[in-house]
Design a protein around this motif. Sequence first.
Motif, PDB file in Angstrom:
ATOM      1  N   ARG A 194       5.237   3.294  13.329  1.00  0.00           N
ATOM      2  CA  ARG A 194       4.530   3.981  12.247  1.00  0.00           C
ATOM      3  C   ARG A 194       5.170   3.719  10.889  1.00  0.00           C
ATOM      4  NH1 ARG A 194       3.831   9.845  15.326  1.00  0.00           N
ATOM      5  NH2 ARG A 194       2.187   9.179  16.782  1.00  0.00           N
ATOM      6  N   GLU A 195       6.447   3.426  10.864  1.00  0.00           N
ATOM      7  CA  GLU A 195       7.145   3.192   9.602  1.00  0.00           C
ATOM      8  C   GLU A 195       7.016   1.750   9.112  1.00  0.00           C
ATOM      9  OE1 GLU A 195      11.158   4.410  10.096  1.00  0.00           O
ATOM     10  OE2 GLU A 195      10.662   6.501  10.581  1.00  0.00           O
ATOM     11  N   LEU A 196       6.460   0.879   9.931  1.00  0.00           N
ATOM     12  CA  LEU A 196       6.298  -0.516   9.520  1.00  0.00           C
ATOM     13  C   LEU A 196       5.214  -0.636   8.457  1.00  0.00           C
ATOM     14  CD1 LEU A 196       6.422  -2.296  13.008  1.00  0.00           C
ATOM     15  CD2 LEU A 196       8.180  -2.409  11.221  1.00  0.00           C
ATOM     16  N   GLU A 197       5.408  -1.545   7.521  1.00  0.00           N
ATOM     17  CA  GLU A 197       4.395  -1.791   6.499  1.00  0.00           C
ATOM     18  C   GLU A 197       3.212  -2.575   7.059  1.00  0.00           C
ATOM     19  OE1 GLU A 197       6.352  -3.819   3.351  1.00  0.00           O
ATOM     20  OE2 GLU A 197       7.139  -1.987   2.422  1.00  0.00           O
ATOM     21  N   ASP A 198       3.480  -3.536   7.926  1.00  0.00           N
ATOM     22  CA  ASP A 198       2.423  -4.390   8.477  1.00  0.00           C
ATOM     23  C   ASP A 198       2.657  -4.519   9.979  1.00  0.00           C
ATOM     24  OD1 ASP A 198       0.500  -6.266   9.087  1.00  0.00           O
ATOM     25  OD2 ASP A 198       0.857  -7.475   7.293  1.00  0.00           O
ATOM     26  N   ARG A 199       1.991  -3.647  10.740  1.00  0.00           N
ATOM     27  CA  ARG A 199       2.199  -3.657  12.189  1.00  0.00           C
ATOM     28  C   ARG A 199       1.606  -4.899  12.849  1.00  0.00           C
ATOM     29  NH1 ARG A 199       0.409   2.401  13.764  1.00  0.00           N
ATOM     30  NH2 ARG A 199      -0.677   2.222  11.777  1.00  0.00           N
ATOM     31  N   GLN A 200       0.477  -5.382  12.324  1.00  0.00           N
ATOM     32  CA  GLN A 200      -0.108  -6.597  12.895  1.00  0.00           C
ATOM     33  C   GLN A 200       0.833  -7.789  12.728  1.00  0.00           C
ATOM     34  OE1 GLN A 200      -3.969  -7.049  11.038  1.00  0.00           O
ATOM     35  NE2 GLN A 200      -4.992  -6.043  12.761  1.00  0.00           N
ATOM     36  N   ALA A 201       1.407  -7.915  11.553  1.00  0.00           N
ATOM     37  CA  ALA A 201       2.341  -9.017  11.324  1.00  0.00           C
ATOM     38  C   ALA A 201       3.558  -8.894  12.233  1.00  0.00           C
ATOM     39  CB  ALA A 201       2.774  -9.044   9.864  1.00  0.00           C
ATOM     40  N   PHE A 202       3.998  -7.670  12.483  1.00  0.00           N
ATOM     41  CA  PHE A 202       5.171  -7.499  13.336  1.00  0.00           C
ATOM     42  C   PHE A 202       4.860  -7.871  14.784  1.00  0.00           C
ATOM     43  CE2 PHE A 202       8.513  -5.229  15.626  1.00  0.00           C
ATOM     44  CZ  PHE A 202       9.624  -5.616  14.889  1.00  0.00           C
ATOM     45  N   LEU A 203       3.624  -7.652  15.230  1.00  0.00           N
ATOM     46  CA  LEU A 203       3.243  -8.091  16.574  1.00  0.00           C
ATOM     47  C   LEU A 203       3.355  -9.608  16.700  1.00  0.00           C
ATOM     48  CD1 LEU A 203       0.124  -5.851  17.362  1.00  0.00           C
ATOM     49  CD2 LEU A 203       2.443  -5.618  18.260  1.00  0.00           C
ATOM     50  N   LEU A 204       2.922 -10.314  15.652  1.00  0.00           N
ATOM     51  CA  LEU A 204       3.045 -11.776  15.674  1.00  0.00           C
ATOM     52  C   LEU A 204       4.505 -12.207  15.593  1.00  0.00           C
ATOM     53  CD1 LEU A 204       0.055 -12.887  13.420  1.00  0.00           C
ATOM     54  CD2 LEU A 204       0.144 -12.535  15.893  1.00  0.00           C
ATOM     55  N   VAL A 205       5.307 -11.438  14.867  1.00  0.00           N
ATOM     56  CA  VAL A 205       6.739 -11.737  14.809  1.00  0.00           C
ATOM     57  C   VAL A 205       7.360 -11.608  16.201  1.00  0.00           C
ATOM     58  CG1 VAL A 205       8.950 -10.911  13.927  1.00  0.00           C
ATOM     59  CG2 VAL A 205       7.003 -11.138  12.384  1.00  0.00           C
ATOM     60  N   LEU A 206       6.954 -10.582  16.939  1.00  0.00           N
ATOM     61  CA  LEU A 206       7.462 -10.423  18.305  1.00  0.00           C
ATOM     62  C   LEU A 206       7.042 -11.593  19.193  1.00  0.00           C
ATOM     63  CD1 LEU A 206       6.918  -6.596  18.957  1.00  0.00           C
ATOM     64  CD2 LEU A 206       9.036  -7.780  18.338  1.00  0.00           C
ATOM     65  N   GLU A 207       5.828 -12.107  18.982  1.00  0.00           N
ATOM     66  CA  GLU A 207       5.395 -13.289  19.737  1.00  0.00           C
ATOM     67  C   GLU A 207       6.269 -14.495  19.395  1.00  0.00           C
ATOM     68  OE1 GLU A 207       3.570 -13.773  22.134  1.00  0.00           O
ATOM     69  OE2 GLU A 207       2.024 -12.239  22.251  1.00  0.00           O
ATOM     70  N   ASN A 208       6.582 -14.645  18.112  1.00  0.00           N
ATOM     71  CA  ASN A 208       7.455 -15.752  17.711  1.00  0.00           C
ATOM     72  C   ASN A 208       8.849 -15.606  18.311  1.00  0.00           C
ATOM     73  OD1 ASN A 208       5.395 -16.892  16.246  1.00  0.00           O
ATOM     74  ND2 ASN A 208       6.120 -16.159  14.263  1.00  0.00           N
ATOM     75  N   VAL A 209       9.351 -14.380  18.335  1.00  0.00           N
ATOM     76  CA  VAL A 209      10.658 -14.131  18.945  1.00  0.00           C
ATOM     77  C   VAL A 209      10.621 -14.484  20.430  1.00  0.00           C
ATOM     78  CG1 VAL A 209      12.290 -12.317  19.590  1.00  0.00           C
ATOM     79  CG2 VAL A 209      11.355 -12.387  17.274  1.00  0.00           C
ATOM     80  N   ASN A 210       9.527 -14.126  21.082  1.00  0.00           N
ATOM     81  CA  ASN A 210       9.385 -14.438  22.503  1.00  0.00           C
ATOM     82  C   ASN A 210       9.447 -15.941  22.742  1.00  0.00           C
ATOM     83  OD1 ASN A 210       8.821 -13.630  25.273  1.00  0.00           O
ATOM     84  ND2 ASN A 210       6.790 -14.488  24.969  1.00  0.00           N
ATOM     85  N   LYS A 211       8.825 -16.723  21.855  1.00  0.00           N
ATOM     86  CA  LYS A 211       8.861 -18.179  21.990  1.00  0.00           C
ATOM     87  C   LYS A 211      10.247 -18.725  21.676  1.00  0.00           C
ATOM     88  CE  LYS A 211       4.683 -18.450  23.251  1.00  0.00           C
ATOM     89  NZ  LYS A 211       4.380 -18.781  24.661  1.00  0.00           N
ATOM     90  N   ARG A 212      10.924 -18.127  20.718  1.00  0.00           N
ATOM     91  CA  ARG A 212      12.279 -18.598  20.398  1.00  0.00           C
ATOM     92  C   ARG A 212      13.240 -18.350  21.551  1.00  0.00           C
ATOM     93  NH1 ARG A 212      11.025 -15.828  15.274  1.00  0.00           N
ATOM     94  NH2 ARG A 212      10.264 -17.426  13.828  1.00  0.00           N
ATOM     95  N   LEU A 213      12.942 -17.362  22.358  1.00  0.00           N
ATOM     96  CA  LEU A 213      13.773 -17.086  23.529  1.00  0.00           C
ATOM     97  C   LEU A 213      13.466 -18.032  24.685  1.00  0.00           C
ATOM     98  CD1 LEU A 213      13.695 -13.171  23.533  1.00  0.00           C
ATOM     99  CD2 LEU A 213      15.587 -14.652  22.847  1.00  0.00           C
ATOM    100  N   GLY A 214      12.447 -18.884  24.513  1.00  0.00           N
ATOM    101  CA  GLY A 214      12.111 -19.859  25.546  1.00  0.00           C
ATOM    102  C   GLY A 214      11.058 -19.409  26.525  1.00  0.00           C
ATOM    103  N   ASN A 215      10.395 -18.273  26.266  1.00  0.00           N
ATOM    104  CA  ASN A 215       9.351 -17.783  27.170  1.00  0.00           C
ATOM    105  C   ASN A 215       8.009 -18.392  26.780  1.00  0.00           C
ATOM    106  OD1 ASN A 215      11.262 -16.057  28.403  1.00  0.00           O
ATOM    107  ND2 ASN A 215      10.944 -14.526  26.805  1.00  0.00           N
ATOM    108  N   GLN A 216       7.278 -18.919  27.761  1.00  0.00           N
ATOM    109  CA  GLN A 216       5.987 -19.544  27.494  1.00  0.00           C
ATOM    110  C   GLN A 216       4.821 -18.570  27.634  1.00  0.00           C
ATOM    111  OE1 GLN A 216       5.959 -22.477  26.188  1.00  0.00           O
ATOM    112  NE2 GLN A 216       8.176 -22.601  26.455  1.00  0.00           N
ATOM    113  N   SER A 217       5.014 -17.474  28.338  1.00  0.00           N
ATOM    114  CA  SER A 217       3.947 -16.483  28.479  1.00  0.00           C
ATOM    115  C   SER A 217       3.883 -15.618  27.223  1.00  0.00           C
ATOM    116  CB  SER A 217       4.205 -15.603  29.706  1.00  0.00           C
ATOM    117  OG  SER A 217       5.458 -14.949  29.591  1.00  0.00           O
ATOM    118  N   THR A 218       2.684 -15.139  26.919  1.00  0.00           N
ATOM    119  CA  THR A 218       2.486 -14.331  25.722  1.00  0.00           C
ATOM    120  C   THR A 218       2.754 -12.859  26.009  1.00  0.00           C
ATOM    121  OG1 THR A 218       0.866 -13.700  24.034  1.00  0.00           O
ATOM    122  CG2 THR A 218       0.029 -14.122  26.247  1.00  0.00           C
ATOM    123  N   LEU A 219       3.183 -12.139  24.986  1.00  0.00           N
ATOM    124  CA  LEU A 219       3.453 -10.705  25.134  1.00  0.00           C
ATOM    125  C   LEU A 219       2.180  -9.879  25.084  1.00  0.00           C
ATOM    126  CD1 LEU A 219       6.610 -10.221  22.852  1.00  0.00           C
ATOM    127  CD2 LEU A 219       6.536 -10.244  25.345  1.00  0.00           C
TER     128      LEU A 219
END
Length: 253
Positions: A104-129
């Motif tokens: 709730r405190e995030l300014e852009d929650r949609q953008a943060f969801l995409l950031v989490l997807e990018n983090v998931n890929k940087r960790l080497g995971n091929q499946s999407t969150l």
Amino acid sequence: MSLAKSWFDHAFRDRAATEQLLRPDLESGLLSQHDYQLAVDFLPGYHRYLPYIHTALWGALAGLATFRYRSRVRFPTTVVTVSAVSGYGIGLWHYFRFHRQFARELEDRQAFLLVLENVNKRLGNQSTLFPQLDERKMFETIMKRKQENGEVLSDGAELLADADPPTDGVAPSDAIRASPAKDAPTRPKSTWEAIREANAQNAGKHSSWDELRQRHERRRVSDSGRESIEDPRAQAQKEFDAILEAERKAARG
């Protein structure tokens, strides 16, 4: 829920790892400075230990209670186990309550969801969150909104979720060509194949006897050819001589 907690605990295990994973999206403009700082302060925080703390507290309280009233408790082990499991569930509820407050405190929650997807890929995971989300469309919407707000975006802003898995700089076709081909299993040769192979190997080899025999054959063929050519001439000469001899005899007679 436990899987989500496990992923967050693994990805953001400490502040340094969190900064390293989120900084590329901060520099590209996908993640705002406010949300970056909020995430760095919250994600590696103490709330990750709440389920374990509640498990230990509830289990310990149940153990003390059953020990004190052991004469009245028929199944103390069961009571302690159920209390510990209940404590874990309550701690997990508090854990996600803190995450909900963080979102709730995030300014852009949609953008943060995409950031989490990018983090998931940087960790080497091929499946999407978030398989239920149209991430590419969401990414384009966020970029358009940021540009309309006058925010400066880096050329490196991207959604890694659509990127191909890394191949270490080698294309699959190149890797296939570079890998040595395995030798095909050879079957034993048959008798006829062995004979043909021996004949092929000896085709260009001639002994001295073969050369003499072939030379004699060529000479005999050549002589017979000359005889066949000269025979008609000799026959004609004989006939001509016979005619002359007959004319001489007629003239004398």
